[in-house]
Write a protein that holds these residues in place. Structure first.
Motif, PDB file in Angstrom:
ATOM      1  N   HIS A   1       0.829  -1.207   0.000  1.00 45.13           N
ATOM      2  CA  HIS A   1       0.000   0.000   0.000  1.00 45.13           C
ATOM      3  C   HIS A   1       0.866   1.263   0.000  1.00 45.13           C
TER       4      HIS A   1
ATOM      5  N   GLN B   1      -3.189   4.446   4.353  1.00 46.69           N
ATOM      6  CA  GLN B   1      -2.154   4.944   3.450  1.00 46.69           C
ATOM      7  C   GLN B   1      -2.648   6.134   2.632  1.00 46.69           C
ATOM      8  N   LYS B   2      -3.908   6.090   2.205  1.00 50.06           N
ATOM      9  CA  LYS B   2      -4.479   7.211   1.468  1.00 50.06           C
ATOM     10  C   LYS B   2      -4.459   8.474   2.326  1.00 50.06           C
ATOM     11  N   HIS B   3      -4.867   8.340   3.577  1.00 49.80           N
ATOM     12  CA  HIS B   3      -4.839   9.484   4.484  1.00 49.80           C
ATOM     13  C   HIS B   3      -3.408   9.960   4.709  1.00 49.80           C
TER      14      HIS B   3
ATOM     15  N   ASP C   1      -2.175  11.949   1.673  1.00 51.56           N
ATOM     16  CA  ASP C   1      -2.907  13.210   1.553  1.00 51.56           C
ATOM     17  C   ASP C   1      -2.522  14.181   2.680  1.00 51.56           C
TER      18      ASP C   1
END
Length: 292
Positions: free
Chosen positions: A109, A270-272, A275
């Motif tokens: 990820h 991982q997205k957070h 970002d």
């Protein structure tokens, strides 16, 4: 009698001083292969026989105290108490165990394409490790940094038997497809290729595949783990996942549904992460995340 514990801290420039006074300075005059990072130093230490001079030997980055939240003296004292251990280590990211089944789930990820590149490198180097069959990495085997000290046996079996063949392959075959793939830049707080993140994850992988090795992990209680979370979102994930993960680790059984849930939560984390730190300095580097 306490065993001797020698932890080396790399010194890269004349004006650099030790961050941990208890560590030994390892002056690096050879700056070849800087993209290998600590992997190159571990290989050089093994080839020089540095691991033969002490009961336990390790290489810790200057960021040890920042990441681990303990002093060098505390870790050395911990290692000296482990008279029969082959390896002693501390994981400065204990919270990651609560939403990643093992280091490769988190790694894929964080660095898409990492597992494919890693398996190709292992295969080309003749190292018999299947990433797809890597078991659970819980507190007894998980370490996301090279914060470990090993006996002569461990250095011979892990560094000599696993890392050196990888280094030999990369040195002899720099244009090989597998070699080129691991030098591809990936997302991080500063520019870096896949290779150091692969090497970092091989420690937990090797330890989990060799239960005959006696290991001593620096343990955290639940309140400690929460303190290692680096933002409120990580604390939220830890609070929500803690009960079921602790229960599964205690039972030694993770259902497919739980593993799938962890994969989903890991993807959200991982997205957070990317970002959030795209515009904010990461607490361990003072730099935002970027693509190398």
């Amino acid at each position: 009698m306490n065993k001797t514990v020698a932890i080396f801290e790399p010194i890269y420039s004349r004006d650099q001083t030790l961050n941990c006074a208890e560590f030994l300075p390892l002056v690096r005059t050879d700056n070849s292969r800087p993209e290998w990072r600590e992997f190159k130093i571990l290989i050089d230490m093994y080839r020089n026989g540095d691991h033969l001079r002490h009961d336990y030997t390790g290489l810790f980055s200057p960021k040890f105290t920042l990441k681990s939240k303990i002093s060098g003296a505390m870790f050395i004292e911990f290692a000296q108490r482990q008279a029969n251990a082959d390896i002693c280590f501390i994981n400065p990211f204990p919270q990651l165990a609560y939403w990643s089944y093992n280091v490769w789930m988190q790694g894929e990820h964080a660095h898409p394409g990492l597992t494919r590149a890693a398996q190709a490198l292992l295969d080309a180097s003749g190292v018999d490790i299947s990433i797809a069959n890597t078991p659970r990495h819980g507190p007894a085997s998980l370490a996301y940094c090279n914060f470990w000290v090993g006996s002569r046996r461990f250095w011979d079996e892990y560094v000599g038997g696993t890392l050196v063949p990888i280094a030999d392959f990369l040195e002899a075959n720099p244009s090989h497809e597998a070699a080129l793939a691991v030098m591809t830049d990936t997302m991080h707080t500063d520019p870096a290729p896949f290779l150091p993140f692969i090497i970092e994850r091989l420690f937990s992988t090797y330890v989990s595949l060799h239960p005959e090795l006696s290991r001593a992990a620096y343990r955290f209680d639940a309140s400690d783990v929460r303190d290692y979370c680096i933002n409120d979102f990580e604390k939220l994930l830890f609070d929500r996942m803690r009960g079921k993960i602790d229960e599964a680790d205690a039972a030694g059984a993770f259902s497919p549904a739980l593993v799938e849930q962890m994969d989903t939560v890991c993807a959200l984390w991982q997205k957070h992460f990317f970002d959030f730190y795209a515009t904010r300095p990461h607490p361990h580097t003072g730099q935002p995340v970027s693509l190398g």
